[in-house]
Design a protein around this motif. Structure first.
Motif, short mmCIF file in Angstrom:
data_model
loop_
_atom_site.label_atom_id
_atom_site.label_comp_id
_atom_site.label_asym_id
_atom_site.label_seq_id
_atom_site.Cartn_x
_atom_site.Cartn_y
_atom_site.Cartn_z
N PHE A 66 96.37 -37.72 15.09
CA PHE A 66 97.70 -38.00 14.58
C PHE A 66 97.63 -37.99 13.06
N MET A 67 98.58 -37.32 12.44
CA MET A 67 98.61 -37.16 10.99
C MET A 67 100.04 -37.42 10.51
N ALA A 68 100.17 -37.81 9.24
CA ALA A 68 101.50 -38.00 8.67
C ALA A 68 101.43 -37.88 7.16
N ILE A 69 102.59 -37.64 6.58
CA ILE A 69 102.77 -37.66 5.14
C ILE A 69 104.02 -38.48 4.85
N LEU A 70 103.93 -39.33 3.84
CA LEU A 70 105.06 -40.14 3.40
C LEU A 70 105.72 -39.46 2.20
N LYS A 71 107.00 -39.74 2.03
CA LYS A 71 107.71 -39.11 0.91
C LYS A 71 107.01 -39.40 -0.41
N ASP A 73 101.01 -34.35 15.57
CA ASP A 73 99.69 -34.45 16.17
C ASP A 73 99.22 -33.06 16.55
N THR A 74 97.93 -32.90 16.54
CA THR A 74 97.31 -31.64 16.93
C THR A 74 96.01 -31.96 17.65
N THR A 75 95.54 -31.04 18.46
CA THR A 75 94.30 -31.30 19.19
C THR A 75 93.11 -31.33 18.23
N TYR A 76 92.13 -32.10 18.61
CA TYR A 76 90.93 -32.31 17.78
C TYR A 76 90.21 -31.02 17.45
N ASP A 77 90.34 -30.01 18.30
CA ASP A 77 89.59 -28.76 18.11
C ASP A 77 90.41 -27.64 17.47
N ASN A 78 91.59 -27.96 17.00
CA ASN A 78 92.43 -26.95 16.33
C ASN A 78 92.11 -27.01 14.84
N ALA A 79 90.95 -26.49 14.47
CA ALA A 79 90.46 -26.58 13.09
C ALA A 79 91.43 -25.92 12.10
N LYS A 80 92.04 -24.84 12.50
CA LYS A 80 92.97 -24.13 11.62
C LYS A 80 94.16 -25.03 11.28
N ALA A 81 94.73 -25.68 12.28
CA ALA A 81 95.87 -26.56 12.05
C ALA A 81 95.46 -27.78 11.24
N LEU A 82 94.33 -28.39 11.57
CA LEU A 82 93.86 -29.56 10.82
C LEU A 82 93.69 -29.22 9.35
N HIS A 83 93.11 -28.07 9.07
CA HIS A 83 92.92 -27.65 7.68
C HIS A 83 94.27 -27.43 6.99
N LEU A 84 95.16 -26.74 7.67
CA LEU A 84 96.49 -26.47 7.11
C LEU A 84 97.21 -27.77 6.77
N PHE A 85 97.23 -28.70 7.70
CA PHE A 85 97.97 -29.93 7.47
C PHE A 85 97.31 -30.80 6.39
N GLY A 144 94.78 -41.36 12.98
CA GLY A 144 94.11 -41.87 14.18
C GLY A 144 93.91 -40.82 15.24
N VAL A 145 93.19 -41.23 16.27
CA VAL A 145 92.89 -40.36 17.41
C VAL A 145 93.58 -40.93 18.64
N MET A 146 94.25 -40.07 19.35
CA MET A 146 94.82 -40.44 20.64
C MET A 146 93.94 -39.79 21.70
N ARG A 147 93.23 -40.59 22.43
CA ARG A 147 92.29 -40.05 23.40
C ARG A 147 93.01 -39.40 24.57
N GLU A 148 92.55 -38.20 24.91
CA GLU A 148 93.06 -37.45 26.06
C GLU A 148 94.58 -37.51 26.16
N CYS A 149 95.22 -37.12 25.07
CA CYS A 149 96.68 -37.22 25.00
C CYS A 149 97.40 -35.97 25.47
N TRP A 150 96.68 -34.89 25.65
CA TRP A 150 97.35 -33.63 25.99
C TRP A 150 96.53 -32.88 27.02
N GLN A 151 97.20 -32.40 28.06
CA GLN A 151 96.52 -31.64 29.10
C GLN A 151 96.84 -30.16 28.95
N ARG A 152 95.79 -29.39 28.80
CA ARG A 152 95.95 -27.94 28.65
C ARG A 152 96.29 -27.30 29.99
N PRO A 153 96.81 -26.08 29.95
CA PRO A 153 97.17 -25.40 31.20
C PRO A 153 96.01 -25.28 32.19
N ASP A 154 94.76 -25.27 31.68
CA ASP A 154 93.61 -25.19 32.59
C ASP A 154 93.21 -26.54 33.18
#
Length: 149
Positions: free
Chosen positions: A139-144, A100-112, A121-131
């Motif tokens: 949430f993303m996945a790849i099957l064999k 999983d990666t945050t919705y605004d991490n465009a670089k990671a989303l593109h890479l994956f 799918g989307v997990m709403r408010e699943c991660w709290q940043r230090p601020d």
């Protein structure tokens, strides 16, 4: 080259992991050493120097998640992710690799997405940043069977 982490790599991996605090949860106590002992921590090595790492979790036999992946060399992220996929689907006998990666991490989303991961799918408010801000996660996945070496 992706290789299993050794005890000599653990301090550097911890430093790299902690440096990525905006998008990666900091490791839990003992998480790095336990991943290494379980054979689920890998070093990305280029020209005899550590250029990143990847940490996996095993959720169920054949089901893995990518707990953290960090490349310190620009342009190496895709090769590192593909090497991790090869490790999971060949050496570890995996069936599924998720993350999983945050919705605004465009670089990671593109890479994956460019390495075959599918948004599941989307997990709403699943991660709290230090601020204190809560962020939605994708949430993303790849099957064999979908993996292309």
């Amino acid at each position: 080259m992706l290789r299993p982490a050794t005890a000599q790599d653990l301090d550097l991996i911890k430093a790299l992991w902690l440096a990525e605090e905006r998008y990666i949860d900091p490791p839990e106590p003992l998480q790095i050493a336990e991943a290494a002992e379980a054979g689920l921590l890998f070093v990305w090595q280029l020209d005899d120097a550590v250029a990143g790492f990847a940490a996996l979790k095993r959720w169920h036999p054949g089901v893995f998640s990518l707990a953290a992946v960090v490349s310190t060399k620009p342009g190496q992220g895709r090769a590192l992710v593909r090497a991790v996929q090869a490790q999971v689907f060949t050496a570890l006998g995996g069936h599924r690799l998720g993350l999983d990666t945050t919705y605004d991490n465009a670089k990671a989303l593109h890479l994956f997405e460019t390495t075959g991961f599918i948004r599941e799918g989307v997990m709403r408010e699943c991660w709290q940043r230090p601020d204190g801000e809560w962020a939605d996660c994708i949430f993303m996945a790849i099957l064999k069977r979908d993996w292309q070496p």
